[in-house]
Design an enzyme around this catalytic site. Structure first.
Site, PDB file in Angstrom:
ATOM      1  N   GLY A 167       0.844  -0.995   0.073  1.00  0.00           N
ATOM      2  CA  GLY A 167       0.012   0.191  -0.114  1.00  0.00           C
ATOM      3  C   GLY A 167       0.942   1.259   0.051  1.00  0.00           C
ATOM      4  O   GLY A 167       2.207   1.204   0.316  1.00  0.00           O
ATOM      5  N   GLN A 187       2.902   9.873   2.014  1.00  0.00           N
ATOM      6  CA  GLN A 187       4.427   9.239   1.914  1.00  0.00           C
ATOM      7  C   GLN A 187       5.125   9.971   0.826  1.00  0.00           C
ATOM      8  O   GLN A 187       6.318   9.702   1.001  1.00  0.00           O
ATOM      9  CB  GLN A 187       4.185   7.837   1.799  1.00  0.00           C
ATOM     10  CG  GLN A 187       3.504   7.047   3.256  1.00  0.00           C
ATOM     11  CD  GLN A 187       3.626   5.768   2.877  1.00  0.00           C
ATOM     12  OE1 GLN A 187       2.652   5.256   2.356  1.00  0.00           O
ATOM     13  NE2 GLN A 187       4.509   5.127   3.411  1.00  0.00           N
ATOM     14  N   CYS A 209       6.154  -0.280   7.807  1.00  0.00           N
ATOM     15  CA  CYS A 209       5.430   0.885   6.893  1.00  0.00           C
ATOM     16  C   CYS A 209       6.746   1.233   6.040  1.00  0.00           C
ATOM     17  O   CYS A 209       7.969   1.354   6.284  1.00  0.00           O
ATOM     18  CB  CYS A 209       5.411   2.149   7.747  1.00  0.00           C
ATOM     19  SG  CYS A 209       4.730   3.487   6.799  1.00  0.00           S
ATOM     20  N   LEU A 210       6.645   1.630   4.723  1.00  0.00           N
ATOM     21  CA  LEU A 210       7.698   2.152   3.930  1.00  0.00           C
ATOM     22  C   LEU A 210       8.472   3.327   4.433  1.00  0.00           C
ATOM     23  O   LEU A 210       9.402   3.916   4.079  1.00  0.00           O
ATOM     24  CB  LEU A 210       7.271   2.328   2.503  1.00  0.00           C
ATOM     25  CG  LEU A 210       6.641   0.922   1.651  1.00  0.00           C
ATOM     26  CD1 LEU A 210       6.027   1.269   0.487  1.00  0.00           C
ATOM     27  CD2 LEU A 210       7.804   0.105   1.509  1.00  0.00           C
ATOM     28  N   HIS A 235      -4.287   1.450   7.896  1.00  0.00           N
ATOM     29  CA  HIS A 235      -2.891   2.036   7.889  1.00  0.00           C
ATOM     30  C   HIS A 235      -2.725   3.054   7.125  1.00  0.00           C
ATOM     31  O   HIS A 235      -2.182   4.080   7.473  1.00  0.00           O
ATOM     32  CB  HIS A 235      -2.086   0.490   7.480  1.00  0.00           C
ATOM     33  CG  HIS A 235      -0.598   1.189   7.407  1.00  0.00           C
ATOM     34  ND1 HIS A 235       0.383   0.742   8.241  1.00  0.00           N
ATOM     35  CD2 HIS A 235       0.134   2.019   6.458  1.00  0.00           C
ATOM     36  CE1 HIS A 235       1.563   1.202   7.924  1.00  0.00           C
ATOM     37  NE2 HIS A 235       1.233   1.909   6.721  1.00  0.00           N
ATOM     38  N   GLU A 236      -3.199   3.066   5.795  1.00  0.00           N
ATOM     39  CA  GLU A 236      -3.198   4.107   4.778  1.00  0.00           C
ATOM     40  C   GLU A 236      -4.124   5.298   5.047  1.00  0.00           C
ATOM     41  O   GLU A 236      -3.684   6.412   5.051  1.00  0.00           O
ATOM     42  CB  GLU A 236      -3.707   3.481   3.280  1.00  0.00           C
ATOM     43  CG  GLU A 236      -2.823   2.290   2.619  1.00  0.00           C
ATOM     44  CD  GLU A 236      -1.360   2.526   2.955  1.00  0.00           C
ATOM     45  OE1 GLU A 236      -0.698   3.576   2.945  1.00  0.00           O
ATOM     46  OE2 GLU A 236      -0.562   1.470   2.855  1.00  0.00           O
ATOM     47  N   HIS A 244      -2.275   7.529   7.581  1.00  0.00           N
ATOM     48  CA  HIS A 244      -1.418   8.430   6.729  1.00  0.00           C
ATOM     49  C   HIS A 244      -2.038   9.611   6.133  1.00  0.00           C
ATOM     50  O   HIS A 244      -1.360  10.720   6.424  1.00  0.00           O
ATOM     51  CB  HIS A 244      -0.722   7.736   5.439  1.00  0.00           C
ATOM     52  CG  HIS A 244       0.444   6.787   5.772  1.00  0.00           C
ATOM     53  ND1 HIS A 244       1.843   7.098   6.617  1.00  0.00           N
ATOM     54  CD2 HIS A 244       0.675   5.481   5.437  1.00  0.00           C
ATOM     55  CE1 HIS A 244       2.409   6.182   6.495  1.00  0.00           C
ATOM     56  NE2 HIS A 244       1.809   5.063   5.833  1.00  0.00           N
TER      57      HIS A 244
HETATM   58  O1  GNR Z   1       4.030  -2.695   2.609  1.00  0.00           O
HETATM   59  C1  GNR Z   1       3.200  -2.420   3.684  1.00  0.00           C
HETATM   60  N1  GNR Z   1       3.110  -3.516   4.348  1.00  0.00           N
HETATM   61  C2  GNR Z   1       2.318  -3.699   5.260  1.00  0.00           C
HETATM   62  C3  GNR Z   1       2.004  -4.800   6.212  1.00  0.00           C
HETATM   63  C4  GNR Z   1       1.120  -4.851   6.998  1.00  0.00           C
HETATM   64  C5  GNR Z   1       0.553  -3.700   7.501  1.00  0.00           C
HETATM   65  C6  GNR Z   1       0.188  -2.691   6.779  1.00  0.00           C
HETATM   66  C7  GNR Z   1       1.137  -2.635   5.712  1.00  0.00           C
HETATM   67  S1  GNR Z   1       1.394  -1.110   4.485  1.00  0.00           S
HETATM   68  C8  GNR Z   1       3.029  -1.229   4.131  1.00  0.00           C
HETATM   69  C9  GNR Z   1       3.306  -0.043   3.011  1.00  0.00           C
HETATM   70  C10 GNR Z   1       3.123   1.297   3.675  1.00  0.00           C
HETATM   71  O2  GNR Z   1       3.844   1.941   4.321  1.00  0.00           O
HETATM   72  N2  GNR Z   1       1.793   1.942   3.505  1.00  0.00           N
HETATM   73  O3  GNR Z   1       1.502   3.197   3.992  1.00  0.00           O
HETATM   74 NI    NI Z   2       2.831   3.196   5.609  1.00  0.00          NI
END
Ligand code: GNR
Ligand code: NI
Length: 169
Positions: free
Chosen positions: A46, A51, A91-92, A133-134, A137
């Site tokens: 995601g 980001q 998270c990236l 999660h997104e 952000h």
């Molecule tokens: O790549 C991602 N893996 C992930 C694994 C578990 C819960 C959420 C994520 S999102 C993350 C990519 C990212 O940072 N998206 O904002």
């Molecule tokens: Ni993230």
């Protein structure tokens, strides 16, 4: 193909609140394409526009194992949520750190696609976690902010060390 630069914690730009998209112009479609390319390249499941320092309510997600299921969420709203799920997240924007976060296990999200067409989707499991999660952000919130302040301090220290070492290898 254009790869975008992903901001890393504790960059203050990750705290900005994303604005709704009101016009579905070609630049939105270009942003979606570039975000998808950046997500697949990373690789991640995601990516939120925040980001890549674009403060608009745009998310791309693909939880498939073969890049076959790109989902685009513009102006997303969670209209229903139920259950609890404790899952390991990464998270990236916080590379090389993983920890468990409690989320809703099931969510119903209403959003628009890249052309402005409205849709509603019911999600569970990893997709439900990723949507939450997104969407965090877009509100300027990182998954580490769900952790204790001691853990947050440790992550911040680790990330600052990483950035020092990237400047002075
Ligand atoms: O790549 C991602 N893996 C992930 C694994 C578990 C819960 C959420 C994520 S999102 C993350 C990519 C990212 O940072 N998206 O904002
Ligand atoms: Ni993230």
């Amino acid at each position: 193909m254009a790869l975008l630069t992903i901001l890393e914690y504790p960059d203050p730009r990750l705290k900005r609140i994303a604005a709704p998209v009101s016009a579905f112009t070609p630049d939105i479609q270009t942003l979606v394409k570039n975000m998808a390319d950046t997500m697949y390249d990373a690789p991640g499941i995601g990516l939120a526009a925040t980001q890549v320092d674009v403060h608009k309510q745009v998310i791309v997600i693909d939880v498939s194992t073969d890049k076959s299921d790109l989902k685009v969420f513009i102006n997303p709203q969670i209209v229903a949520a139920s259950g609890e799920l404790l899952g390991e997240e990464g998270c990236l924007s916080v590379p090389e750190y993983y920890d468990k976060v409690t989320r809703a296990a099931n969510v119903t999200v209403s959003a628009q696609d890249a052309h402005g067409k409205a849709f509603t989707l019911e999600a569970e499991g990893l997709l439900a976690v990723c949507i939450q999660h997104e969407m965090d952000h877009l509100k300027g919130k990182l998954f580490v902010e769900h952790l204790s302040s001691l853990k947050q301090m440790r992550v911040k220290t680790k990330m600052k060390k990483r950035h020092r070492e990237m400047e002075r290898p």
